[in-house]
Scaffold this motif. Structure first.
Motif, PDB file in Angstrom:
ATOM      1  N   ILE A   1     -10.853  12.806 -16.578  1.00  0.00           N
ATOM      2  CA  ILE A   1     -10.398  11.464 -16.958  1.00  0.00           C
ATOM      3  C   ILE A   1      -9.796  10.753 -15.747  1.00  0.00           C
ATOM      4  O   ILE A   1     -10.073   9.569 -15.495  1.00  0.00           O
ATOM      5  N   GLU A   2      -8.996  11.480 -14.980  1.00  0.00           N
ATOM      6  CA  GLU A   2      -8.393  10.894 -13.779  1.00  0.00           C
ATOM      7  C   GLU A   2      -9.460  10.540 -12.743  1.00  0.00           C
ATOM      8  O   GLU A   2      -9.368   9.504 -12.076  1.00  0.00           O
ATOM      9  N   LEU A   3     -10.474  11.390 -12.626  1.00  0.00           N
ATOM     10  CA  LEU A   3     -11.569  11.100 -11.693  1.00  0.00           C
ATOM     11  C   LEU A   3     -12.274   9.795 -12.052  1.00  0.00           C
ATOM     12  O   LEU A   3     -12.562   8.970 -11.175  1.00  0.00           O
ATOM     13  N   ILE A   4     -12.535   9.597 -13.327  1.00  0.00           N
ATOM     14  CA  ILE A   4     -13.219   8.377 -13.779  1.00  0.00           C
ATOM     15  C   ILE A   4     -12.369   7.144 -13.469  1.00  0.00           C
ATOM     16  O   ILE A   4     -12.880   6.109 -13.021  1.00  0.00           O
ATOM     17  N   GLU A   5     -11.069   7.266 -13.689  1.00  0.00           N
ATOM     18  CA  GLU A   5     -10.172   6.145 -13.404  1.00  0.00           C
ATOM     19  C   GLU A   5     -10.153   5.822 -11.912  1.00  0.00           C
ATOM     20  O   GLU A   5     -10.189   4.648 -11.512  1.00  0.00           O
ATOM     21  N   LEU A   6     -10.107   6.845 -11.087  1.00  0.00           N
ATOM     22  CA  LEU A   6     -10.086   6.649  -9.634  1.00  0.00           C
ATOM     23  C   LEU A   6     -11.413   6.081  -9.134  1.00  0.00           C
ATOM     24  O   LEU A   6     -11.436   5.240  -8.229  1.00  0.00           O
ATOM     25  N   ALA A   7     -12.505   6.550  -9.724  1.00  0.00           N
ATOM     26  CA  ALA A   7     -13.825   6.054  -9.332  1.00  0.00           C
ATOM     27  C   ALA A   7     -13.959   4.568  -9.677  1.00  0.00           C
ATOM     28  O   ALA A   7     -14.515   3.786  -8.897  1.00  0.00           O
ATOM     29  N   GLU A   8     -13.432   4.191 -10.822  1.00  0.00           N
ATOM     30  CA  GLU A   8     -13.496   2.785 -11.235  1.00  0.00           C
ATOM     31  C   GLU A   8     -12.670   1.910 -10.298  1.00  0.00           C
ATOM     32  O   GLU A   8     -13.035   0.757 -10.014  1.00  0.00           O
ATOM     33  N   ASN A   9     -11.564   2.450  -9.817  1.00  0.00           N
ATOM     34  CA  ASN A   9     -10.727   1.702  -8.886  1.00  0.00           C
ATOM     35  C   ASN A   9     -11.405   1.527  -7.532  1.00  0.00           C
ATOM     36  O   ASN A   9     -11.213   0.512  -6.852  1.00  0.00           O
ATOM     37  N   LEU A  10     -12.226   2.502  -7.155  1.00  0.00           N
ATOM     38  CA  LEU A  10     -12.926   2.447  -5.867  1.00  0.00           C
ATOM     39  C   LEU A  10     -14.181   1.595  -5.943  1.00  0.00           C
ATOM     40  O   LEU A  10     -14.419   0.732  -5.081  1.00  0.00           O
ATOM     41  N   HIS A  11     -14.992   1.833  -6.954  1.00  0.00           N
ATOM     42  CA  HIS A  11     -16.242   1.080  -7.155  1.00  0.00           C
ATOM     43  C   HIS A  11     -16.365   0.748  -8.639  1.00  0.00           C
ATOM     44  O   HIS A  11     -16.715   1.616  -9.441  1.00  0.00           O
ATOM     45  N   GLN A  12     -16.091  -0.466  -8.988  1.00  0.00           N
ATOM     46  CA  GLN A  12     -16.121  -0.859 -10.392  1.00  0.00           C
ATOM     47  C   GLN A  12     -17.547  -0.821 -10.951  1.00  0.00           C
ATOM     48  O   GLN A  12     -18.498  -1.205 -10.292  1.00  0.00           O
ATOM     49  N   GLY A  13     -17.632  -0.312 -12.172  1.00  0.00           N
ATOM     50  CA  GLY A  13     -18.895  -0.391 -12.898  1.00  0.00           C
ATOM     51  C   GLY A  13     -19.902   0.709 -12.631  1.00  0.00           C
ATOM     52  O   GLY A  13     -21.070   0.577 -13.030  1.00  0.00           O
ATOM     53  N   LEU A  14     -19.485   1.809 -11.999  1.00  0.00           N
ATOM     54  CA  LEU A  14     -20.431   2.911 -11.806  1.00  0.00           C
ATOM     55  C   LEU A  14     -20.832   3.455 -13.180  1.00  0.00           C
ATOM     56  O   LEU A  14     -19.965   3.805 -13.982  1.00  0.00           O
ATOM     57  N   PRO A  15     -22.125   3.541 -13.464  1.00  0.00           N
ATOM     58  CA  PRO A  15     -22.541   4.031 -14.782  1.00  0.00           C
ATOM     59  C   PRO A  15     -22.140   5.491 -14.992  1.00  0.00           C
ATOM     60  O   PRO A  15     -22.285   6.319 -14.097  1.00  0.00           O
ATOM     61  N   LEU A  16     -21.640   5.780 -16.189  1.00  0.00           N
ATOM     62  CA  LEU A  16     -21.114   7.108 -16.500  1.00  0.00           C
ATOM     63  C   LEU A  16     -21.960   7.787 -17.573  1.00  0.00           C
ATOM     64  O   LEU A  16     -22.182   7.234 -18.649  1.00  0.00           O
ATOM     65  N   ILE A  17     -22.404   9.010 -17.247  1.00  0.00           N
ATOM     66  CA  ILE A  17     -23.119   9.859 -18.206  1.00  0.00           C
ATOM     67  C   ILE A  17     -22.205  11.033 -18.538  1.00  0.00           C
ATOM     68  O   ILE A  17     -21.669  11.680 -17.636  1.00  0.00           O
ATOM     69  N   VAL A  18     -22.018  11.302 -19.811  1.00  0.00           N
ATOM     70  CA  VAL A  18     -21.106  12.364 -20.242  1.00  0.00           C
ATOM     71  C   VAL A  18     -21.851  13.386 -21.095  1.00  0.00           C
ATOM     72  O   VAL A  18     -22.581  13.014 -22.022  1.00  0.00           O
ATOM     73  N   ILE A  19     -21.667  14.666 -20.768  1.00  0.00           N
ATOM     74  CA  ILE A  19     -22.165  15.761 -21.595  1.00  0.00           C
ATOM     75  C   ILE A  19     -20.945  16.456 -22.190  1.00  0.00           C
ATOM     76  O   ILE A  19     -20.107  16.981 -21.460  1.00  0.00           O
ATOM     77  N   SER A  20     -20.831  16.434 -23.518  1.00  0.00           N
ATOM     78  CA  SER A  20     -19.606  16.943 -24.152  1.00  0.00           C
ATOM     79  C   SER A  20     -19.865  17.315 -25.605  1.00  0.00           C
ATOM     80  O   SER A  20     -20.865  16.896 -26.208  1.00  0.00           O
ATOM     81  N   SER A  21     -18.932  18.073 -26.174  1.00  0.00           N
ATOM     82  CA  SER A  21     -19.011  18.436 -27.588  1.00  0.00           C
ATOM     83  C   SER A  21     -18.128  17.531 -28.441  1.00  0.00           C
ATOM     84  O   SER A  21     -18.024  17.724 -29.649  1.00  0.00           O
ATOM     85  N   ASN A  22     -17.488  16.549 -27.795  1.00  0.00           N
ATOM     86  CA  ASN A  22     -16.549  15.684 -28.494  1.00  0.00           C
ATOM     87  C   ASN A  22     -17.012  14.220 -28.461  1.00  0.00           C
ATOM     88  O   ASN A  22     -16.747  13.500 -27.500  1.00  0.00           O
ATOM     89  N   PRO A  23     -17.676  13.765 -29.514  1.00  0.00           N
ATOM     90  CA  PRO A  23     -18.159  12.378 -29.543  1.00  0.00           C
ATOM     91  C   PRO A  23     -17.051  11.348 -29.719  1.00  0.00           C
ATOM     92  O   PRO A  23     -17.284  10.148 -29.538  1.00  0.00           O
ATOM     93  N   ASP A  24     -15.855  11.812 -30.058  1.00  0.00           N
ATOM     94  CA  ASP A  24     -14.741  10.895 -30.286  1.00  0.00           C
ATOM     95  C   ASP A  24     -13.749  10.880 -29.127  1.00  0.00           C
ATOM     96  O   ASP A  24     -12.730  10.191 -29.188  1.00  0.00           O
TER      97      ASP A  24
END
Length: 256
Positions: free
Chosen positions: A157-180
């Motif tokens: 979660i922190e990585l995604i926040e930092l990435a957004e701060n560096l380059h806004q709008g990078l498309p995110l693909i998530v593989i997870s067991s938690n849809p919520d």
């Protein structure tokens, strides 16, 4: 000296006789079958019984994981994820950046190296190291692929926040067991694992979940190879050494 030798012989015989009791010799020969077997010690499991029990346990593990793979939901987000990777990497000339923590991170690293060897440049970014300068590997046309079984791994979660701060709008693909989870809600493509139960006897160690993640990564990879028309000649350029390098060059010659 004589007393010591006799003691050793007696001790050895005692141990040997105890070992004899650990085996049921009634099945060794047809003649012995007519003899009454010496009873095995209470609670003792013969080597054969133990081996059979282990084999049955192994069959159950394999069956459990095979079922989990078969139950992966095949949704449109698979197609969306492939389209995102293709656009960012093969059209915009960015790269695929994978990430995950712990065992999921090891799967993410494997996905990155396999994508790279099959024509789609990719790197693994460790979520913790990203906070100590490695985040700089991100560029404006990259795509992010993160793995998190819980869907709420703090470091991701922190990585995604930092990435957004560096380059806004990078498309995110998530593989997870938690849809919520928060990761799923912020994903451009969310690939659901089906939330399989871990085959670990404690239900804790990432086992079945990482197997499913690996298969999902393979599905994305093969789909991308088909989409870009990746062939033996291109594979050989990237994988020169070893058996696979020789095999790919040989197969490339056969395609000409």
């Amino acid at each position: 000296v004589q007393i010591t030798i006799l003691f050793q012989i007696k001790s050895t015989s005692t141990v040997f006789s105890h070992r004899l009791q650990a085996y049921d010799y009634s099945t060794v020969t047809s003649e012995s079958k007519r003899c009454q077997a010496r009873p095995l010690p209470i609670g003792f499991m013969s080597p054969l019984s133990f081996a059979n029990q282990m084999k049955e346990q192994i069959r159950k593990v394999i069956a459990h994981e095979a079922a989990a793979v078969s139950d992966i939901p095949i949704e449109d987000d698979f197609i969306t994820a492939v389209a995102i990777i293709h656009k960012q990497v093969h059209e915009e000339k960015g790269k695929l950046v994978t990430s995950g923590m712990g065992k999921a991170g090891q799967i993410a690293a494997n996905i990155a190296t396999t994508f790279s060897s099959t024509g789609t440049p990719a790197v693994f970014l460790h979520p913790s190291e990203s906070q100590h300068g490695d985040l700089g590997i991100l560029q404006e046309h990259d795509a992010l692929l993160v793995l998190s079984n819980s869907g709420k791994t703090r470091e991701i979660i922190e990585l995604i926040e930092l990435a957004e701060n560096l380059h806004q709008g990078l498309p995110l693909i998530v593989i997870s067991s938690n849809p919520d989870g928060i990761l799923a809600k912020n994903a451009a493509a969310f690939i659901y694992t089906g939330n399989p139960k871990e085959v670990c006897p404690l239900g804790l160690s990432p086992t079945t979940s990482t197997t499913v993640m690996t298969v999902i990564g393979d599905a994305l990879l093969v789909s991308m190879m088909k989409k870009i028309g990746f062939n033996n000649e291109e594979y050989a350029k990237r994988h020169h050494g070893g058996y696979l390098g020789s095999k790919s060059r040989l197969q490339a010659e056969g395609e000409k």
